[in-house]
Design a protein around this motif. Sequence first.
Motif, PDB file in Angstrom:
ATOM      1  N   ASN A  39       1.140   8.101   3.889  1.00  0.00           N
ATOM      2  CA  ASN A  39       1.123   7.428   2.576  1.00  0.00           C
ATOM      3  C   ASN A  39       2.480   6.828   2.213  1.00  0.00           C
ATOM      4  N   ASN A  40       3.463   7.010   3.078  1.00  0.00           N
ATOM      5  CA  ASN A  40       4.801   6.471   2.821  1.00  0.00           C
ATOM      6  C   ASN A  40       4.903   5.078   3.440  1.00  0.00           C
ATOM      7  N   ARG A  41       4.828   4.051   2.612  1.00  0.00           N
ATOM      8  CA  ARG A  41       4.805   2.672   3.114  1.00  0.00           C
ATOM      9  C   ARG A  41       6.167   2.212   3.617  1.00  0.00           C
ATOM     10  N   THR A  42       7.194   2.995   3.354  1.00  0.00           N
ATOM     11  CA  THR A  42       8.488   2.701   3.965  1.00  0.00           C
ATOM     12  C   THR A  42       8.399   2.945   5.465  1.00  0.00           C
ATOM     13  N   TYR A  43       7.677   3.996   5.844  1.00  0.00           N
ATOM     14  CA  TYR A  43       7.493   4.328   7.251  1.00  0.00           C
ATOM     15  C   TYR A  43       6.383   3.496   7.900  1.00  0.00           C
ATOM     16  N   TRP A  44       5.393   3.108   7.074  1.00  0.00           N
ATOM     17  CA  TRP A  44       4.190   2.465   7.613  1.00  0.00           C
ATOM     18  C   TRP A  44       3.981   1.101   6.964  1.00  0.00           C
ATOM     19  N   SER A  45       4.832   0.182   7.335  1.00  0.00           N
ATOM     20  CA  SER A  45       4.778  -1.163   6.759  1.00  0.00           C
ATOM     21  C   SER A  45       4.229  -2.189   7.740  1.00  0.00           C
TER      22      SER A  45
ATOM     23  N   GLU B 266       0.407  -1.065  13.301  1.00  0.00           N
ATOM     24  CA  GLU B 266       0.538   0.383  13.413  1.00  0.00           C
ATOM     25  C   GLU B 266      -0.446   1.097  12.497  1.00  0.00           C
ATOM     26  N   VAL B 267      -0.567   0.611  11.279  1.00  0.00           N
ATOM     27  CA  VAL B 267      -1.501   1.202  10.320  1.00  0.00           C
ATOM     28  C   VAL B 267      -2.930   1.135  10.851  1.00  0.00           C
ATOM     29  N   GLN B 268      -3.310  -0.023  11.358  1.00  0.00           N
ATOM     30  CA  GLN B 268      -4.653  -0.204  11.906  1.00  0.00           C
ATOM     31  C   GLN B 268      -4.889   0.736  13.083  1.00  0.00           C
ATOM     32  N   CYS B 269      -3.898   0.870  13.919  1.00  0.00           N
ATOM     33  CA  CYS B 269      -3.999   1.722  15.099  1.00  0.00           C
ATOM     34  C   CYS B 269      -4.224   3.180  14.709  1.00  0.00           C
TER      35      CYS B 269
END
Length: 243
Positions: free
Chosen positions: A103-109, A113-116
């Motif tokens: 849930n940390n969009r700093t790490y997951w921008s 990667e998110v889709q994966c």
Amino acid sequence: METKLKNIITKVYKVFNYTRPQNINNVCTACCLDINDARLLLTTELKLIPVELICDYNDGAQAYNYDMVEFKYFLPRYLELISEYEFTSAVDVSLSLKNLNFNNRTYWSTNEEVQCINEFFLAFFEKCLETDVYNNEAQLIEIINMFYLASIDVQPYLEIWLQDLSNFSIIHLEQLITNNFNYRGKIRTNSFIDSDLNSIIENWIIANKKTITTAIENQIMATNLKEEQLQRLSYLYDTMNYL
């Protein structure tokens, strides 16, 4: 499903193709992670790192300023092991992906990667619903808790479960309710399961009581389960009256 999951793991290795770290910074190497094991983590081919080493890396005392680039380098191996029901925490299954912080969009921008990650969790959950081979290591509630502690929204996965209450998926539901609910219809506390997740599961069961009861009836009438499973479902049918 097995082929689909393997294809996703192949994709994970390509998407998370991060440079090998020069040092281990996320875990204490003074006492938690032996310096020789740290060296092995950095020199062993990623796909060949044994689950024991990943567990040591995952369970050791964590750095306050966590390096997600370092973690993402190891993440493909985490997911590959988990996909084979080799969970990456020796403390508790649910802690296997505690550092994902999804849930940390700093790490997951990065969209790819998110889709994966989303593809992996969906395929893995669907695989879990279709089998019970992981029961020697975990029950489905622990895997759901692993999702939750990784900051994955578990509600959509509960709805997926509800859409196909047959064969193994109904047996997993029987285990969840029989093993985790008391006679008052309240879910029992567990030191590793957050109270908010308890509430989510409890409310989901109560809200879908009619659907679950009908699914139990259908499975009992189908009589394509083992005698022990039929007995457990009959007990669950009676238990639902108290929820």
